[in-house]
Write a protein that holds these residues in place. Structure first.
Motif, PDB file in Angstrom:
ATOM      1  N   PRO A 470       0.813  -1.229   0.000  1.00  0.00           N
ATOM      2  CA  PRO A 470       0.000   0.000   0.000  1.00  0.00           C
ATOM      3  C   PRO A 470       0.840   1.271   0.000  1.00  0.00           C
ATOM      4  CG  PRO A 470      -0.894  -1.576   1.548  1.00  0.00           C
ATOM      5  CD  PRO A 470       0.413  -2.139   1.099  1.00  0.00           C
ATOM      6  N   CYS A 471       2.051   1.184   0.522  1.00  0.00           N
ATOM      7  CA  CYS A 471       2.894   2.369   0.605  1.00  0.00           C
ATOM      8  C   CYS A 471       3.989   2.401  -0.458  1.00  0.00           C
ATOM      9  CB  CYS A 471       3.509   2.480   2.000  1.00  0.00           C
ATOM     10  SG  CYS A 471       2.304   3.001   3.242  1.00  0.00           S
ATOM     11  N   ASP A 472       3.884   1.580  -1.475  1.00  0.00           N
ATOM     12  CA  ASP A 472       4.746   1.730  -2.640  1.00  0.00           C
ATOM     13  C   ASP A 472       4.286   2.960  -3.422  1.00  0.00           C
ATOM     14  OD1 ASP A 472       6.206  -0.492  -2.002  1.00  0.00           O
ATOM     15  OD2 ASP A 472       5.173  -1.825  -3.401  1.00  0.00           O
ATOM     16  N   TYR A 473       5.263   3.649  -4.031  1.00  0.00           N
ATOM     17  CA  TYR A 473       4.947   4.902  -4.716  1.00  0.00           C
ATOM     18  C   TYR A 473       5.080   4.743  -6.230  1.00  0.00           C
ATOM     19  CZ  TYR A 473       5.035   7.141  -0.177  1.00  0.00           C
ATOM     20  OH  TYR A 473       4.760   7.485   1.124  1.00  0.00           O
ATOM     21  N   ILE A 474       4.129   5.341  -6.938  1.00  0.00           N
ATOM     22  CA  ILE A 474       4.105   5.297  -8.398  1.00  0.00           C
ATOM     23  C   ILE A 474       3.748   6.681  -8.918  1.00  0.00           C
ATOM     24  CG2 ILE A 474       2.899   4.351 -10.408  1.00  0.00           C
ATOM     25  CD1 ILE A 474       2.574   1.754  -8.936  1.00  0.00           C
ATOM     26  N   LEU A 506       0.123   3.706  -3.290  1.00  0.00           N
ATOM     27  CA  LEU A 506      -0.995   2.931  -3.831  1.00  0.00           C
ATOM     28  C   LEU A 506      -2.264   3.229  -3.047  1.00  0.00           C
ATOM     29  CD1 LEU A 506       1.248   1.422  -5.391  1.00  0.00           C
ATOM     30  CD2 LEU A 506      -0.030  -0.681  -4.983  1.00  0.00           C
ATOM     31  N   LYS A 507      -2.105   3.402  -1.735  1.00  0.00           N
ATOM     32  CA  LYS A 507      -3.269   3.698  -0.892  1.00  0.00           C
ATOM     33  C   LYS A 507      -3.930   5.002  -1.334  1.00  0.00           C
ATOM     34  CE  LYS A 507      -2.769   5.621   3.148  1.00  0.00           C
ATOM     35  NZ  LYS A 507      -2.472   5.930   4.569  1.00  0.00           N
ATOM     36  N   TYR A 508      -3.131   6.036  -1.581  1.00  0.00           N
ATOM     37  CA  TYR A 508      -3.669   7.325  -1.990  1.00  0.00           C
ATOM     38  C   TYR A 508      -4.266   7.246  -3.394  1.00  0.00           C
ATOM     39  CZ  TYR A 508      -3.890  12.289  -3.194  1.00  0.00           C
ATOM     40  OH  TYR A 508      -4.328  13.527  -3.586  1.00  0.00           O
ATOM     41  N   VAL A 519      -3.336   2.103 -14.144  1.00  0.00           N
ATOM     42  CA  VAL A 519      -2.805   1.413 -15.319  1.00  0.00           C
ATOM     43  C   VAL A 519      -1.390   0.907 -15.036  1.00  0.00           C
ATOM     44  CG1 VAL A 519      -2.144   1.688 -17.746  1.00  0.00           C
ATOM     45  CG2 VAL A 519      -4.264   2.713 -16.904  1.00  0.00           C
ATOM     46  N   LYS A 520      -0.593   1.715 -14.357  1.00  0.00           N
ATOM     47  CA  LYS A 520       0.775   1.299 -14.036  1.00  0.00           C
ATOM     48  C   LYS A 520       0.797   0.169 -13.013  1.00  0.00           C
ATOM     49  CE  LYS A 520       2.441   5.915 -15.174  1.00  0.00           C
ATOM     50  NZ  LYS A 520       2.944   7.214 -14.663  1.00  0.00           N
ATOM     51  N   VAL A 521      -0.165   0.195 -12.096  1.00  0.00           N
ATOM     52  CA  VAL A 521      -0.292  -0.909 -11.145  1.00  0.00           C
ATOM     53  C   VAL A 521      -0.643  -2.200 -11.879  1.00  0.00           C
ATOM     54  CG1 VAL A 521      -1.681  -1.823  -9.227  1.00  0.00           C
ATOM     55  CG2 VAL A 521      -0.882   0.547  -9.167  1.00  0.00           C
ATOM     56  N   LEU A 522      -1.559  -2.091 -12.824  1.00  0.00           N
ATOM     57  CA  LEU A 522      -1.919  -3.261 -13.625  1.00  0.00           C
ATOM     58  C   LEU A 522      -0.709  -3.780 -14.389  1.00  0.00           C
ATOM     59  CD1 LEU A 522      -4.138  -5.159 -14.827  1.00  0.00           C
ATOM     60  CD2 LEU A 522      -4.403  -3.474 -16.651  1.00  0.00           C
ATOM     61  N   GLU A 523       0.098  -2.855 -14.913  1.00  0.00           N
ATOM     62  CA  GLU A 523       1.285  -3.262 -15.671  1.00  0.00           C
ATOM     63  C   GLU A 523       2.243  -4.053 -14.794  1.00  0.00           C
ATOM     64  OE1 GLU A 523       4.521  -1.245 -18.733  1.00  0.00           O
ATOM     65  OE2 GLU A 523       3.551  -0.010 -17.204  1.00  0.00           O
ATOM     66  N   GLN A 524       2.398  -3.607 -13.566  1.00  0.00           N
ATOM     67  CA  GLN A 524       3.311  -4.315 -12.662  1.00  0.00           C
ATOM     68  C   GLN A 524       2.718  -5.641 -12.179  1.00  0.00           C
ATOM     69  OE1 GLN A 524       5.544  -2.167  -9.680  1.00  0.00           O
ATOM     70  NE2 GLN A 524       5.123  -0.190 -10.669  1.00  0.00           N
ATOM     71  N   ALA A 525       1.402  -5.641 -11.935  1.00  0.00           N
ATOM     72  CA  ALA A 525       0.764  -6.872 -11.455  1.00  0.00           C
ATOM     73  C   ALA A 525       0.576  -7.882 -12.577  1.00  0.00           C
ATOM     74  CB  ALA A 525      -0.584  -6.543 -10.813  1.00  0.00           C
ATOM     75  N   GLN A 728       2.083  11.387  -0.633  1.00  0.00           N
ATOM     76  CA  GLN A 728       2.895  11.783  -1.774  1.00  0.00           C
ATOM     77  C   GLN A 728       4.376  11.712  -1.435  1.00  0.00           C
ATOM     78  OE1 GLN A 728       1.649  15.754  -2.763  1.00  0.00           O
ATOM     79  NE2 GLN A 728      -0.500  15.197  -3.005  1.00  0.00           N
ATOM     80  N   LYS A 729       5.174  11.500  -2.478  1.00  0.00           N
ATOM     81  CA  LYS A 729       6.626  11.438  -2.288  1.00  0.00           C
ATOM     82  C   LYS A 729       7.299  11.955  -3.557  1.00  0.00           C
ATOM     83  CE  LYS A 729      10.345   8.146  -1.281  1.00  0.00           C
ATOM     84  NZ  LYS A 729      10.666   6.709  -1.065  1.00  0.00           N
ATOM     85  N   ARG A 730       8.146  12.973  -3.388  1.00  0.00           N
ATOM     86  CA  ARG A 730       8.850  13.533  -4.548  1.00  0.00           C
ATOM     87  C   ARG A 730      10.181  12.824  -4.744  1.00  0.00           C
ATOM     88  NH1 ARG A 730       7.232  18.030  -6.912  1.00  0.00           N
ATOM     89  NH2 ARG A 730       9.358  18.544  -7.592  1.00  0.00           N
ATOM     90  N   ASP A 731      10.533  12.697  -6.012  1.00  0.00           N
ATOM     91  CA  ASP A 731      11.829  12.103  -6.317  1.00  0.00           C
ATOM     92  C   ASP A 731      12.946  12.977  -5.750  1.00  0.00           C
ATOM     93  OD1 ASP A 731      10.635  10.069  -7.680  1.00  0.00           O
ATOM     94  OD2 ASP A 731      10.848  11.017  -9.654  1.00  0.00           O
TER      95      ASP A 731
END
Length: 767
Positions: A470-474, A506-508, A519-525, A728-731
């Motif tokens: 849930p706390c992975d960032y995309i 992912l949670k947010y 869509v990016k989550v689907l790509e990874q899953a 949120q998390k900035r690069d």
């Protein structure tokens, strides 16, 4: 010398031929009659069959507490006894339909001769049909079958035979009672009690002379003399009935004149149980299927309309009423807003579209069969007639053409809502459409619609199973996928989502239904893994093998969504939905009983299922469904997901509570028509309020405390930690310096990839 034989005169020859002709005709008639009498043209009911007319009892549909939801009659009628029928109603019926009723034995030979000579020989169509009340009763109960060119004589003779048998078995009063309880009246009603309540909002016993005469007058042609549609014509027919009563001595001249001076005063009943009819139809259909496998003790088949059975269901009638009211109230609010947004440029005013819809109607097909030209058909479609229409849940009569009527139907918003127990699969409330009078099409049972973002939890479930947290960032940045015809999924709003260095947990992303992240989550899953997960969670429909799957292009049935979300609420256990618990005879013996089926386990672990549920709780607390908190003041444990499809054609909301899952859809039956704007058409506006109002009312009623006061299971310390992160998390500087600002890429559709050594060594493998 022999005498010569006398020559046969022409007269003698005519006599002989006539005699032979009459004798032959009589013999043919006797043979024809015998073939009918002995059943060669189909069954002719005998004394045993006729004894069941009066013994037939309605089947009751009961909710889980034993409350009667509805009764199933042969014609969905409300039966009353002879003592409840006013004398003037009986007199009006006899004077108009069968003046010799008390004299004949079921067949009035005098009337038949009168009809023969006046109608057939003289062409006088005012002589009537010659059928007695008893013969009409037979037709009402058993109907008529088609025998080609022999249909009329076969049916008439059958009715005559059965009518005589009925007269031998029943008194005149019993025949009148049976007749008035089965005869079709105007307004698609059967039986005088239903008709009296519809047109005058009173019981039969309360009908006055004028009202009784009006009802009897409709029997000649229940559409043409419908007092709602054709008040002037109906009043003229009413006065004919009153004149007949005067003619045969039931009224004095002064009484008749007084009665005819008063206009018809209708008081149309607006009692609305039309949303419940979808469930009743569902129960009837299922019960008939079940009963086809059983026989009564005497070896005959069960009749759901005559055997007085009891069908026990899982429905909660009190909750059903609240859901019906919530659907009705919200659609009444939405409808004018929906129409106003389109203004004058609306699809339901598109004559080309209306003509295409008209081609599907029975009337159009009938005109085509009659070889009418296109111009003649168009004229017929544009002909103005009085028509009953539903506006804000109430019937009214407007002067409309067939095209106008189609236009009115086309613009109607529809809605459906289903509540189930997520643990047992019991259906608690069922509204298959906004109004059964507008459309008999059961959305819950029959429809498959795109489900929009309500599919995203399945994508995230697949992601959790395949190693994401849930706390992975995309990044939410929009990407153009060059191997998919330059497809570029977009988000509905949010300036921050264009920042290439900003990432969301992912949670947010699920909380705020961010399309690009999904869509990016689907790509990874991986698509294959997600489809497999969907099947394990209760989806049986075909799913597209495309990235757009993440955005809910799948066309699913509401019951499938109910199973998916029930599994999330129920520790990954997927229940089987059901609504009949048992069927019993009128004496209480159990005919069929249904045990709760064991749930199947989905591919999502119970631990990850609880994480996904917590993410969906956040949708209600902080995301697209937060108006459940702010507008409806609901403070209980609730999780949920909104959904809106392309061009706002479908609005969805799914609510999860510990003891109830509710799926609500709002849209138009015609899938080419959506809401004009997302502002009004999004699921948070169209579907969510139906659940919000329902749960608000349930929360105020202590009988629902077991549902509304229930709590989700507590999160473990590990699960709480997995959810504890910034949205949120900035690069960082170096990542921004060395990472490529990717705006185009290929979507990785490979379902199985070789993983590198270090990936295999250190990568997560969650089961």
């Amino acid at each position: 010398m022999s005498k010569p034989k006398p020559k046969k005169t022409k007269f003698n020859k005519v006599i002989k031929i006539s005699f032979v002709g009459i004798a032959s005709a009589l013999l043919l008639f006797l043979l024809f009659f015998g073939s009918i009498y002995f059943g060669l043209w189909g069954k002719v009911q005998n004394e045993k069959d006729l004894a069941n007319i009066q013994q037939s009892e309605a089947t009751e549909i009961l909710d889980h507490k034993g409350e009667i939801i509805d009764k199933l009659y042969k014609y969905n009628r409300q039966s009353i006894s002879y003592s409840e029928i006013p004398k003037h109603l009986i007199e009006a019926l006899v004077a108009t339909e069968d003046v010799r009723f008390y004299e004949h034995d079921g067949v009035d030979n005098y009337s038949l001769l009168r009809v023969f000579f006046k109608t057939i020989l003289s062409g006088d169509k005012s002589s009537g049909g010659g059928s007695t009340i008893t013969q009409q009763l037979v037709k009402n109960i058993y109907g008529r079958k088609s025998y080609g060119i022999f249909s009329l004589p076969v049916n008439k003779l059958k009715e005559s035979i059965i009518a005589k048998r009925i007269e031998d078995m029943y008194s005149k009063e019993e025949i009148l009672e049976l007749y008035l309880n089965t005869v079709p009246f105007s307004g698609n009603t059967y039986g005088i009690e239903s008709a009296a309540q519809l047109f005058f909002s009173k019981t039969t016993s309360e009908l006055n002379l004028q009202e009784s005469a009006t009802m009897v007058g409709t029997l000649k042609a229940n559409h043409s003399y419908n007092p709602r549609l054709f008040p002037e014509r109906s009043q003229l027919r009413r006065d004919v009935v009153i004149s007949q009563m005067e003619k045969y001595g039931y009224l004095s001249s002064s009484q008749a004149n007084t009665a005819m001076t008063e206009p018809i005063q209708l008081n149309i009943s607006e009692t609305n149980t039309f949303q419940r009819q979808y469930f009743i139809d569902l129960v009837r259909s299922e019960a008939e299927t079940v009963l086809s496998e059983f026989k009564k003790p005497d070896g005959t088949a069960y009749s759901i309309e005559e055997d007085g059975l009891q069908i026990h269901t899982t429905l909660d009638l009190d909750q059903q009423k609240l859901l019906e009211n919530s659907v009705r109230t919200h659609i009444k609010y939405l409808q004018p807003l929906f129409e106003a947004e389109y203004g004058t440029n609306s699809p339901w005013k598109d004559e080309e579209l209306l003509l295409k819809l008209a081609e599907r109607t029975a009337a159009y097909q009938n005109w085509k069969a009659q070889k009418l030209s296109s111009e003649q058909i168009l004229d017929s479609l544009k002909k103005i007639n009085p028509r009953e229409v539903i506006i804000n849940g109430k019937t009214t009569v407007l002067q409309l053409s067939k095209l106008d009527s189609l236009s009115h139907s086309l613009k109607q918003i529809n809605a459906a809502s289903l509540s189930v127990n997520p643990v047992t699969g019991e259906i608690l409330a069922y509204v298959g459409g906004a109004d059964y009078r507008l459309s008999k099409y059961d959305i819950i049972k029959n429809a498959r619609r795109q489900v929009g973002s309500t599919f995203k939890p399945v994508v995230y479930a697949s992601a959790l199973k395949n190693g994401l947290e849930p706390c992975d960032y995309i990044s939410a940045k929009e990407i153009t996928y060059t191997n998919l015809d330059n497809w570029s999924p977009q988000n509905s709003s949010g300036d921050d989502e264009d920042d290439p260095y900003l990432n969301y947990s992912l949670k947010y992303a699920l909380t705020n239904s961010i399309n690009t992240v999904s869509v990016k989550v689907l790509e990874q899953a991986r698509i294959y893994n997600t489809i497999t997960m969907a099947k394990s969670m209760g989806i049986t429909s075909e799913l597209v093998d495309k990235p757009s799957l993440a955005l809910g292009v799948a066309e699913l049935n509401m019951k499938e969504l109910a199973k998916v979300y029930s599994s999330i609420a129920n520790q990954s256990k997927v229940p089987e939905l059901y609504f009949i618990t048992k069927i019993t005879s009128k004496t209480g013996e159990v005919i069929a009983e249904f045990d709760t089926k064991s749930p199947q386990l989905s591919d999502l672990s119970p631990k990850d299922s609880r994480l996904l549920l917590a993410m969906l709780e956040n949708v209600v607390d902080e995301g697209t469904a937060k108006r459940l908190r702010t507008t409806y003041g609901l403070t209980q444990d609730i999780a949920g997901k909104t959904g809106t499809t392309q061009d706002n054609k479908d609005g969805w909301f799914v609510a999860i509570t510990p003891k109830m899952v509710n799926i609500t859809w709002v849209g138009n039956n015609n899938q080419s028509i959506g809401f004009k704007t997302t502002r009004l058409g999004q699921g948070a506006n169209t579907a969510l309020p139906i659940f919000g109002k329902l749960y608000q009312e349930m929360s105020r009623d202590s009988q629902f405390n077991a549902i509304t006061n229930a709590s989700f299971s507590n999160l473990s310390a590990q699960q709480q930690a997995a959810l504890d992160c910034e949205d949120q998390k900035r690069d960082g500087f170096f990542k921004r310096l060395f990472s490529k600002d990717e705006i185009e890429k290929e979507f990785k559709k490979k379902e199985k990839e070789k993983r590198g050594f270090f990936s295999r060594l250190f990568g997560k493998n969650k089961n």
